[in-house]
Structure formats: structure tokens, C-alpha cells
Write a protein that holds these residues in place. Structure first.
Motif, PDB file in Angstrom:
ATOM      1  N   LEU B   7     -10.498   0.338  -5.559  1.00 50.43           N
ATOM      2  CA  LEU B   7      -9.655   1.387  -6.451  1.00 50.43           C
ATOM      3  C   LEU B   7      -9.060   0.848  -7.415  1.00 50.43           C
ATOM      4  O   LEU B   7      -8.640  -0.229  -7.524  1.00 50.43           O
ATOM      5  CB  LEU B   7      -8.756   2.167  -5.413  1.00 50.43           C
ATOM      6  CG  LEU B   7      -9.632   3.505  -4.736  1.00 50.43           C
ATOM      7  CD1 LEU B   7      -8.375   3.585  -3.768  1.00 50.43           C
ATOM      8  CD2 LEU B   7      -9.470   4.636  -5.291  1.00 50.43           C
ATOM      9  N   VAL B   8      -8.730   1.307  -8.638  1.00 51.13           N
ATOM     10  CA  VAL B   8      -7.772   1.074  -9.643  1.00 51.13           C
ATOM     11  C   VAL B   8      -6.477   1.115  -8.934  1.00 51.13           C
ATOM     12  O   VAL B   8      -6.001   1.935  -8.441  1.00 51.13           O
ATOM     13  CB  VAL B   8      -7.734   1.929 -10.823  1.00 51.13           C
ATOM     14  CG1 VAL B   8      -6.823   1.398 -11.939  1.00 51.13           C
ATOM     15  CG2 VAL B   8      -9.306   1.744 -11.679  1.00 51.13           C
ATOM     16  N   LYS B   9      -5.707  -0.206  -9.335  1.00 52.90           N
ATOM     17  CA  LYS B   9      -4.316  -0.035  -8.727  1.00 52.90           C
ATOM     18  C   LYS B   9      -3.434   0.865  -9.070  1.00 52.90           C
ATOM     19  O   LYS B   9      -3.416   1.494 -10.102  1.00 52.90           O
ATOM     20  CB  LYS B   9      -3.663  -1.477  -9.287  1.00 52.90           C
ATOM     21  CG  LYS B   9      -2.816  -2.305  -8.347  1.00 52.90           C
ATOM     22  CD  LYS B   9      -2.456  -3.615  -8.874  1.00 52.90           C
ATOM     23  CE  LYS B   9      -1.752  -3.443 -10.245  1.00 52.90           C
ATOM     24  NZ  LYS B   9      -1.059  -4.888 -10.563  1.00 52.90           N
ATOM     25  N   MET B  11      -3.979   3.949  -7.892  1.00 53.19           N
ATOM     26  CA  MET B  11      -4.563   5.108  -7.699  1.00 53.19           C
ATOM     27  C   MET B  11      -5.179   5.199  -6.356  1.00 53.19           C
ATOM     28  O   MET B  11      -5.519   4.503  -5.685  1.00 53.19           O
ATOM     29  CB  MET B  11      -5.540   5.274  -8.732  1.00 53.19           C
ATOM     30  CG  MET B  11      -4.991   5.129 -10.224  1.00 53.19           C
ATOM     31  SD  MET B  11      -6.016   5.755 -11.470  1.00 53.19           S
ATOM     32  CE  MET B  11      -5.156   5.497 -12.976  1.00 53.19           C
ATOM     33  N   ARG B  12      -5.537   6.525  -6.056  1.00 47.93           N
ATOM     34  CA  ARG B  12      -5.782   6.668  -4.619  1.00 47.93           C
ATOM     35  C   ARG B  12      -6.980   7.843  -4.304  1.00 47.93           C
ATOM     36  O   ARG B  12      -7.079   8.753  -5.186  1.00 47.93           O
ATOM     37  CB  ARG B  12      -4.657   7.042  -3.759  1.00 47.93           C
ATOM     38  CG  ARG B  12      -3.432   6.326  -3.614  1.00 47.93           C
ATOM     39  CD  ARG B  12      -2.172   6.665  -3.120  1.00 47.93           C
ATOM     40  NE  ARG B  12      -1.886   7.943  -4.014  1.00 47.93           N
ATOM     41  CZ  ARG B  12      -0.824   9.035  -3.292  1.00 47.93           C
ATOM     42  NH1 ARG B  12      -0.379   8.777  -2.344  1.00 47.93           N
ATOM     43  NH2 ARG B  12      -0.353   9.898  -4.191  1.00 47.93           N
ATOM     44  N   ASP B  13      -7.612   7.601  -3.305  1.00 49.35           N
ATOM     45  CA  ASP B  13      -8.654   8.517  -2.852  1.00 49.35           C
ATOM     46  C   ASP B  13      -7.753   9.510  -1.728  1.00 49.35           C
ATOM     47  O   ASP B  13      -6.932   9.201  -1.177  1.00 49.35           O
ATOM     48  CB  ASP B  13      -9.811   8.142  -1.982  1.00 49.35           C
ATOM     49  CG  ASP B  13     -10.701   7.461  -2.963  1.00 49.35           C
ATOM     50  OD1 ASP B  13     -10.687   7.422  -4.187  1.00 49.35           O
ATOM     51  OD2 ASP B  13     -11.730   6.324  -2.431  1.00 49.35           O
ATOM     52  N   TYR B  14      -8.117  10.817  -1.949  1.00 48.74           N
ATOM     53  CA  TYR B  14      -7.715  11.640  -0.853  1.00 48.74           C
ATOM     54  C   TYR B  14      -8.722  12.150   0.135  1.00 48.74           C
ATOM     55  O   TYR B  14      -9.718  12.889  -0.246  1.00 48.74           O
ATOM     56  CB  TYR B  14      -7.053  12.993  -1.772  1.00 48.74           C
ATOM     57  CG  TYR B  14      -5.836  12.544  -2.404  1.00 48.74           C
ATOM     58  CD1 TYR B  14      -4.401  12.046  -2.066  1.00 48.74           C
ATOM     59  CD2 TYR B  14      -6.076  12.573  -3.911  1.00 48.74           C
ATOM     60  CE1 TYR B  14      -3.673  11.960  -3.057  1.00 48.74           C
ATOM     61  CE2 TYR B  14      -5.134  11.932  -4.894  1.00 48.74           C
ATOM     62  CZ  TYR B  14      -3.945  11.593  -4.313  1.00 48.74           C
ATOM     63  OH  TYR B  14      -2.992  11.295  -5.274  1.00 48.74           O
ATOM     64  N   TRP B 128      -1.198  10.785 -15.787  1.00 49.99           N
ATOM     65  CA  TRP B 128      -1.464   9.156 -15.578  1.00 49.99           C
ATOM     66  C   TRP B 128      -0.433   8.325 -16.344  1.00 49.99           C
ATOM     67  O   TRP B 128       0.070   8.749 -17.563  1.00 49.99           O
ATOM     68  CB  TRP B 128      -2.864   8.828 -16.189  1.00 49.99           C
ATOM     69  CG  TRP B 128      -3.834   9.496 -15.493  1.00 49.99           C
ATOM     70  CD1 TRP B 128      -4.581   9.118 -14.443  1.00 49.99           C
ATOM     71  CD2 TRP B 128      -4.258  10.880 -15.745  1.00 49.99           C
ATOM     72  NE1 TRP B 128      -5.438  10.000 -13.898  1.00 49.99           N
ATOM     73  CE2 TRP B 128      -5.497  11.121 -14.808  1.00 49.99           C
ATOM     74  CE3 TRP B 128      -4.200  11.872 -16.788  1.00 49.99           C
ATOM     75  CZ2 TRP B 128      -6.282  12.339 -14.600  1.00 49.99           C
ATOM     76  CZ3 TRP B 128      -4.999  13.258 -16.727  1.00 49.99           C
ATOM     77  CH2 TRP B 128      -5.783  13.234 -15.675  1.00 49.99           C
ATOM     78  N   ARG B 139       0.048   5.776 -10.261  1.00 49.62           N
ATOM     79  CA  ARG B 139      -0.190   5.742 -11.792  1.00 49.62           C
ATOM     80  C   ARG B 139      -1.238   7.019 -12.095  1.00 49.62           C
ATOM     81  O   ARG B 139      -1.426   7.096 -13.184  1.00 49.62           O
ATOM     82  CB  ARG B 139      -1.011   4.460 -11.970  1.00 49.62           C
ATOM     83  CG  ARG B 139      -0.186   3.361 -11.888  1.00 49.62           C
ATOM     84  CD  ARG B 139      -0.879   1.889 -11.865  1.00 49.62           C
ATOM     85  NE  ARG B 139      -1.111   1.413 -13.161  1.00 49.62           N
ATOM     86  CZ  ARG B 139      -2.016   0.435 -13.501  1.00 49.62           C
ATOM     87  NH1 ARG B 139      -2.879  -0.022 -12.506  1.00 49.62           N
ATOM     88  NH2 ARG B 139      -2.046   0.085 -14.598  1.00 49.62           N
ATOM     89  N   GLU B 140      -1.593   7.528 -11.108  1.00 51.18           N
ATOM     90  CA  GLU B 140      -1.988   8.899 -11.233  1.00 51.18           C
ATOM     91  C   GLU B 140      -1.291   9.866 -10.075  1.00 51.18           C
ATOM     92  O   GLU B 140      -1.469   9.673  -9.087  1.00 51.18           O
ATOM     93  CB  GLU B 140      -3.632   8.927 -10.833  1.00 51.18           C
ATOM     94  CG  GLU B 140      -4.273  10.350 -10.915  1.00 51.18           C
ATOM     95  CD  GLU B 140      -5.736  10.230 -10.473  1.00 51.18           C
ATOM     96  OE1 GLU B 140      -6.629  10.688 -11.333  1.00 51.18           O
ATOM     97  OE2 GLU B 140      -6.112  10.112  -9.322  1.00 51.18           O
TER      98      GLU B 140
END
Lengths: 459, 459
Positions: B7-9, B11-14, B128, B139-140
Motif C-alpha cells: 500500500l502507499v504509505k 493509506m489503507r484498505d478497508y 488527500w 494521507r487519505e
């Protein structure tokens, strides 16, 4: 004079009515996905460029919005570098996702040991493509994907076909058709010797059929070195017609002697039988042996949702991909999925007049603001109305009543409460029905019940 | 070995559970916004850089993710340009929005002649920021904004305060407090002569109070040339305590003789009275004369939602802005708004154990796949179940029953239907309750009703 700032080309604002309509579509799709056992996943808008450039190859490079590195974005760049592609990769390490399949694969690769396979996930999020904007082609658009990952069973294909049907019927879409084909059919025509690269090239050219026409496709195939046998088969199969059984028969006659062709025909036949078992009516699917779908990664069934006699184009597409996970370090993951393009579906539903029943949930009661002494009791009333679930607001400024009524009128607010000097002195409230113009005075104790009843019968 | 893509630092998956929980929060907030007469607006993720860089000034430059120009991104750049800021502006013409206020103002400026003012809009979309990621700082992240534009009435402020209270109580959040202040208070301390630039600088420094402590703030103020009178007033007001009336009295004593101070005190007092009229209980708002909120554009009330004794930080903020529209060519537009930070609110609700009642809506019935001859009747049953609104799936591959039961177990599917050779021969279905382990055989005609009843009582 200040110049008004504009929207980025190909991107749009959605006003309240559009949001309500889109939410109505999304809720319908979500309900069906859920009933099919799909679970939601959401992923970030940004991914590493290295993740995004894997799938489409050079096409992905052009489609992608690249994000400039934070901090020292010139690091590692020599003054005389003029190779654009190289420069882009040096200046930018992140990009906006252009589809939801790549993030899914990235997610699965990272969580392959926790995920329970077959994994049924849906994802409803925007994607971005640096395409040239044109009618029905936006640069930010919402996709609704459903994928089943980790099973080779053709039942998955059958389920996806029935799912597409259920969504379209739920949304009352008229005249839709799910075009289907199998990559094995195209492979058998293009390349009986199974050279993977030739098949890809063939699909890329055939994919342009609708855009550039048969003649130009044939010319392009010849220029690319495909045999006259291949182009002849394509022409023959473009005229494929009749029922599923008839079409499968025509396919059998044309390419049944090529191994991958025979397998594809059998798979198509099985998928259609199983989809029928799941309740898919006849006449929804249509075998189209020239349907290619541009993406290189499909390996089996390909699907495209269309509506005849509309200029809107494809409303969604999907297919079976056998090896996509491998790009991301997840071995042996096969999947099948479909993606609805919500923005085009919206355009179609608007054209088919299917949003009639979607009302905007605007304010139901406006309290006018006329008499300073009455302010506190109006605030109490406002709170009571909202607590009772009624959508209410007070006009914030104490201005002339005409201005306040005009506001209610413009916003289609059905009821207005008026407390002027007379009402205040009598401890009364005037309730005005904005549609009929009828107005009467009531006590506070009567007002709430009256409004509740009136609004309940309106719905 | 392929390296797993990450993942981009920041930022997260839900995953599904997180999506369900977030959707629960969003639905609750949306329902309250709607009850208050707010209407939805959605805007694109990307805006022109020129739109985005207006509000925050140099801070915005650092916060923003910049998108590389499509096509010839080197156009107009001279080989020896080394000014980063200039280069960035040349390489990039678009950026990801870092808040929802700028897009709102851009939208209003473009539609000012169609919009019905006062305009009540809500917007619930991600933003963002190229911030350094840390606990509670993503960051998001998702913002839920409600703004009333086009009215100077303090009733708007009172409504927003009650709205925040309603959202927090609806979500059962414990121990929350809405800190409020008025920019006029800070202005009166900083700058009795009303030099706008000095007030901005003062606010920027005082905004760091919680992060760096009073001592360092005082030092910074002195270094910036603020008078000892100003720093003394700040220290005095930091100790402000007691009820609203008492705090307003202390403010009066300290800065009541400065015009903008007296006006701010009067406004705060009126807002609190009106919010009380709307049902806001005592003890929810807390006047904090050192609350600055970093943004330069606030001109009146400022608000911050916090929960004591949590490291999560501010859960949302907002305030009155008098001149923001002017930047975008919409003259004289004043507004007041608030923004909930959903990701921090989520973290807080998790810490307060408030998601207990949110169940995941997973599959309710799994049809096992054991007997080829039974496939068609199972597909019919599957369709029947789904048509009846039951969330059902079939295990796609015909593998050993233990593998299929283990799948049901891992996914917490409460009921499993088994049709083996014996059941098929007898035209029966075995229904297994996965929780109790009890299983019995039924006819097809009984099964649907039975499952409906069983699932209804489970809910």
C-alpha cells in the motif's frame, strides 16, 4: 474581474438530485451483491506506480494520472534526460487507480493467507483515466465490481451472468443484452498453434471492430501477418446467428477441430446451461464470437453489457482471468468478475426515464423568522420537529416574509410555519400549505401531530 | 521470488467489517444532515492547482498531492530551472483535493445564480494530504462536511453546534466536548489595532499550543514581535474557567474594552443562547479562548470536537468564514460549517467499543456441491433463496464435504444445505445448523419456509 475557477476537463460535480439518483442505483446493486454473498472491499485512490503499470503495460502508462513525488522530486534525474517515459517514472512514484481489479489483486496478494477462498468481493469506488473526454467517456467514473476469486468452476461464470441480469431488471433497464464470448474462440481463429502473443494481438485488433468496422479490422489483421484462414473465419463467425444451440453449432463447424476452440465451445455451453438453472431467461445472453474485450488478461469467458439502439456504448464488462494474481506474487489465483460503469448506466437510465420515482429528500417544513420575541419558541419547535424525524429548517435571517416564502417555493418545501406579531400574541402558529396556498392557525400542541399526518400521507 | 506490492504509505484498505462500520457511521450522519435540511453535493477528486492553492497559501503547496501533466509535461521548462515550487507548478496543473471547502466554494462560484441561498449542503468524500503519516493522521481520509452558505445570522452557528451534538449522541460517543472560541477574541488579544496579518500570524502560533506547550508558544509570540500585553492576556485567558457565564465574564474583564473583543463576546453569548433553545444541553460546549484552528480564513466562531483522555486528537473542526467565496469570484458569500473526520471518529468508536451491534451481512445459507446429478435442483433452490431475499451461495467446486463445511465455518455462515447421493435419491435436503451442529432432512417445499423463519428469528 476574477476569473471563475473551472472543473478539471472530463470531471463533474454531482448536485443533490444526481447524488440521490446515483445512491439509488448503488443501493440496488449493493443489495443484490450482498444477496449473492459478496462482501465489500475499499482501497485507496493512490497506488504505487509499480503496482499500476503491471497489468495493461504501455496502455496503462497512458491511461494513468501520475502523482508527482513529494519532497525532492528531481532526485536521480540527470539534466539531459529527455526520455519521457523514464522521466515520468523518476518524477512520479504513485498514480490514481484506473480500475478496481489491480487493487483487488494487490489486496489479495498481501492477505492470501487470511482470506477465505473462494473470495467473493464487491467494490464500488471511483477510478480515474487520463482519456480524451467525450460523450459517455469521463475521466473520473464510478465502477461497481463483483469478483469471485479462487475457483475454476464455471458455476462462477453462471452466477455472474445471473447477477448482471438481476441488477438490470432491478433497475428496470429495458432492452439490455449480455454479449458473451470465450477467449478460446478467438485463440482458435487467430492462432491454432497457441502462441500467446499472437492471440493477444488478435484480440487487440478485433476489439476495435465496433469502432472502425470489419474492413479495417481485416486489413489490420492482414498487415499484422494473420493468415487468410484466420480472417476468413472471423468474417464467417461475424455472421453467426440464431439461438444459443445454433450459434454453438456454427462455432463447432468453424473451429471445433481446434483443441482450444472445442474446449471453449463446451465451456460456453455449460455456462449457459448453469445460468439457465439459476433462472436466467432465454434471450438475455447473446454469443458474439467477435467480442474481444481489450484487456490482455482475460483467458476464458468475456462479457459485455449493452443496450441496443443507444449511443452510450458498453455499460460494463468482465470475464475470467486465470493468471492475474501471479503478477502480484499470488500464485495460481484464478477469478471471474464483472464491472458496472455507473456513469454510463446513469446516462442510460436517464434516457430511459427510469428516475421518475426518485424524489429529492429536501426540507419538509420551513419555519419563517419574523418576530424576534418568538425566536426561542420557534427554536424549540424546530428541535421537536427534527426529533420527530421531520426534515425542518428555520430561515436564519429575519427578513421580509416574501423573501422567506420565495425561498420555500424555490426549494419545493411543502409546509411553512409563520409566527408574526398576531400569532405570537395569541400563542398561535400559522401553517401554510405551499401547494394549495391554504393556511390556518393552530396551537403548538396541535401542530406537530398535524404535520406528521400531513407528511406521512404525502409520501 | 516476486516482491508483494504494498500500500502507499499512510493509506489503507478497508475490509468488509470496516466498510460495514464506516457505512453505519455515514448513514447515521447523513440521516441527521438530511433532517437539518442539508442536501448532498459530490465533487471530483482532482481540481486545478490554481483552485487548490488559493486558500491555504504555502501550507497548501506542501499538503497537496500534485498530478503530473498529461502529454508533454516538460513544455515550458528550461533546462536549468531549479526552483522547486516553480518547477512543480510547471510540471503539474492538477492536484488531489485536500479538503471539501475549496471544492464547495468553486462549485458555488460557478453556480451562484442558480443556487437558492442560504445554501445548506453536505459532502461526504475522501480527501488527500501529503502529510507525514502517524497515529490518527492518514494521507487519505474521509470528511463529512455540513455548511450553510449565504447568511450572516448566528442561528447558523447555533444549528451547527446542535448538529454536532446530535451526531455524537446518535453514535453514542461518550465524553465528547465541543470547544468553541471566536476569532475576535484572539484578534483583540493579538492586535487591538486590527492589522489582519498580525491576527493570522497570532492564530498560527497559538494553534500549536497543544502540541508544543504554553512556554514555547509565548517564546514564539515574543520572537514574532507581539507585545508583552498580548502574551500576558493569552496566559490569563488560558486559565479561563467555570460556566459559560463565568468564562464570558472573564473574557469581558480581559478584552471587553477592545471593540472586536466586545463584539466576539456578545456573539458567543448569543450563539450559546440560541443553541440552548435548539435543545443543546449544558456542558457540551466549552469556551476555550486559546482555541485558534489553524486555517487563516475563519473570521468568527471556531469549533473543535474533542474527547477528553484520548490520544486520538481532534475529531472535527469548523467555523465561520466571511470572505472565502471572494477568492473564487463569488462576492460577499459568508458561511459557517463543520467537518467530521470519519477515520478518527472510527478509531474513537473502536476504542469506546461502540461497534458491538454492527454485524457483517455475510452469507446466510451455503449450498454444498457434492452430487453432480443434484446440480440443477440446487441452482433452482439457490435462485429461490435469493429471490426470497436470503443471502445465499453455492460452493462452486465439487470437493470433499469437509472442505465445504470448513469454508462455511470460517465465514460464519449459519446454515448449510447438503445434498449427497442419499438425499438426491430420496429427493430430500439435509439442513445443518452450523451453530448447534443439529441436522435434519426436509423436502424442498419445506426448506424455504423453514430457513425464512430461522433467519428471521436470528436477526
Amino acid at each position: 474581474m476574477t476569473l471563475l475557477p473551472s472543473l478539471v476537463k472530463g470531471m463533474r460535480d454531482y448536485s443533490s438530485l444526481q447524488v440521490y439518483r446515483r445512491n439509488y442505483m448503488l443501493a440496488a446493486i449493493q443489495a443484490i451483491y450482498t444477496r449473492y454473498g459478496f462482501e465489500p472491499l475499499e482501497t485507496p485512490a493512490l497506488e504505487h506506480r509499480s503496482t499500476l503499470t503491471g497489468k495493461y503495460g504501455s496502455e496503462g502508462e497512458q491511461l494513468m494520472f501520475n502523482v508527482l513525488k513529494s519532497g525532492d522530486f528531481l532526485e536521480g534525474i540527470e539534466a539531459n534526460t529527455t526520455d519521457y517515459k523514464k522521466l515520468k517514472a523518476l518524477l512520479s512514484d504513485k498514480g490514481l487507480r484506473y480500475d478496481l481489479t489491480v487493487p483487488l489483486m494487490r489486496h489479495i496478494a498481501a492477505h492470501q493467507h487470511e482470506i477465505c477462498f473462494p473470495f467473493r468481493r464487491y467494490q464500488m469506488q471511483p477510478v480515474w483515466r487520463a482519456d480524451r473526454p467525450q460523450r459517455g467517456r469521463y475521466r473520473e467514473f464510478l465502477q461497481c465490481d463483483a469478483d469471485i476469486i479462487g475457483s475454476t468452476s464455471l458455476l462462477c461464470e453462471a452466477e455472474i451472468l445471473k447477477l448482471i441480469y438481476d441488477v438490470c431488471t432491478q433497475l428496470n433497464i429495458r432492452g439490455f443484452c449480455i454479449k458473451i464470448n470465450h477467449r478460446g474462440i478467438l485463440s482458435a481463429i487467430a492462432d491454432p498453434e497457441k502462441e500467446k502473443e499472437k492471440e493477444k494481438l488478435f484480440c487487440t485488433i478485433v476489439d476495435k471492430l465496433e469502432k472502425i468496422g470489419l474492413e479495417k479490422v481485416i486489413a489490420a489483421l492482414q498487415a499484422a501477418g494473420f493468415s487468410s484462414q484466420a480472417t476468413a473465419s472471423l468474417v464467417q463467425l461475424q455472421n453467426c446467428n440464431g439461438s444459443h444451440t445454433e450459434r454453438l453449432g456454427q462455432l463447432q463447424a468453424a473451429i471445433g477441430d481446434v483443441a482450444q476452440g472445442a474446449k471453449a465451445i463446451e465451456e460456453l455451453s455449460n455456462i449457459l446451461t448453469q445460468a439457465h438453472g439459476l433462472g436466467l431467461p432465454d434471450g438475455i445472453c447473446c454469443i458474439d464470437p467477435t467480442l474481444a474485450r481489450g484487456l490482455a488478461y482475460y483467458t476464458g469467458l468475456v462479457m459485455e453489457l449493452t443496450v441496443a439502439a443507444t449511443p452510450i456504448g458498453s455499460l460494463g464488462g468482465g470475464g475470467r482471468y486465470a493468471n492475474l494474481g501471479a503478477l502480484f506474487g499470488a500464485k495460481g489465483l484464478t477469478g471471474v468478475g464483472f464491472s458496472f460503469g455507473i456513469d454510463r448506466l446513469y446516462d442510460l437510465m436517464e434516457a430511459q426515464n427510469l428516475f421518475q420515482s426518485i424524489t429529492t429528500y429536501t426540507t419538509e417544513v420551513l419555519l419563517t423568522n419574523l418576530e424576534a420575541k418568538a425566536e426561542m419558541q420557534l427554536l424549540h419547535l424546530l428541535n421537536q420537529l427534527r426529533t420527530a424525524g421531520i426534515q425542518a429548517e428555520i430561515y436564519p435571517q429575519r427578513v421580509k416574509i416574501n423573501k422567506q416564502l420565495s425561498y420555500a417555493h424555490k426549494k419545493n418545501i411543502p409546509f411553512v410555519v409563520i409566527v408574526g406579531e398576531t400569532e405570537y400574541a395569541m400563542d398561535h402558529y400559522t401553517l401554510k400549505n405551499m401547494q394549495t396556498g391554504v393556511q390556518n392557525r393552530y396551537r403548538a400542541s396541535e401542530l406537530l401531530g398535524l404535520l406528521k399526518t400531513a407528511l406521512a400521507t404525502k409520501c
